[in-house]
Design a protein around this motif. Structure first.
Motif, short mmCIF file in Angstrom:
data_model
loop_
_atom_site.label_atom_id
_atom_site.label_comp_id
_atom_site.label_asym_id
_atom_site.label_seq_id
_atom_site.Cartn_x
_atom_site.Cartn_y
_atom_site.Cartn_z
N UNK A 94 -3.36 9.86 4.06
CA UNK A 94 -3.41 9.26 2.73
C UNK A 94 -2.21 9.75 1.95
N UNK A 95 -1.47 8.85 1.34
CA UNK A 95 -0.37 9.20 0.46
C UNK A 95 -0.73 8.69 -0.93
N UNK A 96 -1.54 9.48 -1.68
CA UNK A 96 -2.01 9.00 -2.99
C UNK A 96 -0.89 8.72 -3.98
N UNK A 97 0.23 9.41 -3.88
CA UNK A 97 1.35 9.16 -4.79
C UNK A 97 1.89 7.74 -4.60
N UNK A 98 1.82 7.23 -3.37
CA UNK A 98 2.30 5.87 -3.08
C UNK A 98 1.16 4.86 -3.05
N UNK A 99 -0.08 5.31 -3.29
CA UNK A 99 -1.26 4.44 -3.25
C UNK A 99 -1.36 3.71 -1.92
N UNK A 100 -1.28 4.48 -0.83
CA UNK A 100 -1.40 3.85 0.48
C UNK A 100 -1.78 4.88 1.55
N UNK A 101 -2.44 4.35 2.57
CA UNK A 101 -2.66 5.10 3.79
C UNK A 101 -1.51 4.74 4.71
N UNK A 102 -1.04 5.73 5.46
CA UNK A 102 0.05 5.49 6.39
C UNK A 102 -0.39 5.86 7.80
N UNK A 103 0.11 5.12 8.79
CA UNK A 103 -0.08 5.51 10.18
C UNK A 103 1.28 6.03 10.64
N UNK A 104 1.26 7.27 11.12
CA UNK A 104 2.49 7.93 11.56
C UNK A 104 2.52 8.02 13.07
N UNK A 105 3.68 7.74 13.64
CA UNK A 105 3.92 7.88 15.07
C UNK A 105 5.12 8.79 15.21
N UNK A 106 4.91 9.93 15.83
CA UNK A 106 5.98 10.93 15.97
C UNK A 106 6.64 11.23 14.63
N UNK A 107 5.81 11.30 13.58
CA UNK A 107 6.30 11.64 12.25
C UNK A 107 6.91 10.49 11.47
N UNK A 108 7.05 9.33 12.08
CA UNK A 108 7.63 8.16 11.41
C UNK A 108 6.52 7.25 10.89
N UNK A 109 6.72 6.69 9.71
CA UNK A 109 5.77 5.73 9.17
C UNK A 109 5.89 4.43 9.96
N UNK A 110 4.81 4.10 10.67
CA UNK A 110 4.80 2.89 11.49
C UNK A 110 4.10 1.74 10.78
N UNK A 111 3.34 2.07 9.75
CA UNK A 111 2.63 1.04 8.99
C UNK A 111 1.90 1.67 7.83
N UNK A 112 1.40 0.81 6.94
CA UNK A 112 0.66 1.33 5.79
C UNK A 112 -0.32 0.29 5.27
N UNK A 113 -1.34 0.79 4.59
CA UNK A 113 -2.34 -0.05 3.92
C UNK A 113 -2.34 0.36 2.45
N UNK A 114 -1.87 -0.53 1.60
CA UNK A 114 -1.81 -0.25 0.17
C UNK A 114 -3.19 -0.41 -0.45
N UNK A 115 -3.44 0.37 -1.50
CA UNK A 115 -4.74 0.31 -2.16
C UNK A 115 -4.63 0.60 -3.64
N UNK A 116 -5.69 0.21 -4.35
CA UNK A 116 -5.94 0.62 -5.74
C UNK A 116 -7.25 1.37 -5.70
N UNK A 117 -7.27 2.53 -6.29
CA UNK A 117 -8.46 3.38 -6.21
C UNK A 117 -9.01 3.67 -7.60
N UNK A 118 -10.34 3.65 -7.68
CA UNK A 118 -11.04 4.09 -8.89
C UNK A 118 -11.92 5.26 -8.48
N UNK A 119 -12.71 5.74 -9.41
CA UNK A 119 -13.59 6.87 -9.09
C UNK A 119 -14.71 6.47 -8.12
N UNK A 120 -14.99 5.16 -8.02
CA UNK A 120 -16.10 4.73 -7.16
C UNK A 120 -15.71 3.78 -6.03
N UNK A 121 -14.46 3.28 -6.05
CA UNK A 121 -14.10 2.29 -5.02
C UNK A 121 -12.62 2.38 -4.65
#
Length: 120
Positions: free
Chosen positions: A10-37
């Motif tokens: 999770x990279x909360x500063x970028x508002x996204x989850x990242x999938x890393x392969x050998x330390x490289x960002x191979x993809x990401x899922x962007x999100x908006x987060x609240x306290x409940x969702x």
């Protein structure tokens, strides 16, 4: 896959989850987060990493993190929504009252069609 196993972070500063392969960002899922969702809005896998199942690794990791945090999931992103459709073990993360909005309502929750409508 060569090298180490992919890792989802999770990279909360970028508002996204990242999938890393050998330390490289191979993809990401962007999100908006609240306290409940968490609302997933966009998912990308770098074309150089396509065909390795990393989108599924990413979706699973992001959904597992939402479950662990006790967050409801709002799958606005078509890829995350499709993943939930194919893996009904994650359906409980989407609030029941919002499932129809995402086309995720179980068959039992769908209105029974009028047989006359089926013949048209």
């Amino acid at each position: 896959m060569n090298g180490s196993a992919p890792v989802v972070v999770d990279d909360p500063a970028a508002n996204r989850f990242e999938v890393l392969v050998d330390g490289r960002v191979a993809g990401f899922a962007e999100y908006r987060r609240t306290s409940s969702s968490v609302s997933f809005t966009h998912t990308v896998v770098d074309p150089a990493f396509e065909g390795r199942g990393l989108g599924s690794v990413l979706a699973r990791g992001a959904l597992d993190a939402a479950r662990e945090a006790g967050l409801a999931v709002l799958p606005f992103c078509p890829f995350i929504r499709s993943y939930v459709q194919r893996h009904p073990g994650y359906l409980d993360l989407v609030p029941a009252r919002r499932r129809a909005q995402f086309g995720l309502a179980p068959a039992a929750d769908q209105p029974t069609p009028d047989p006359r409508e089926l013949r048209r």
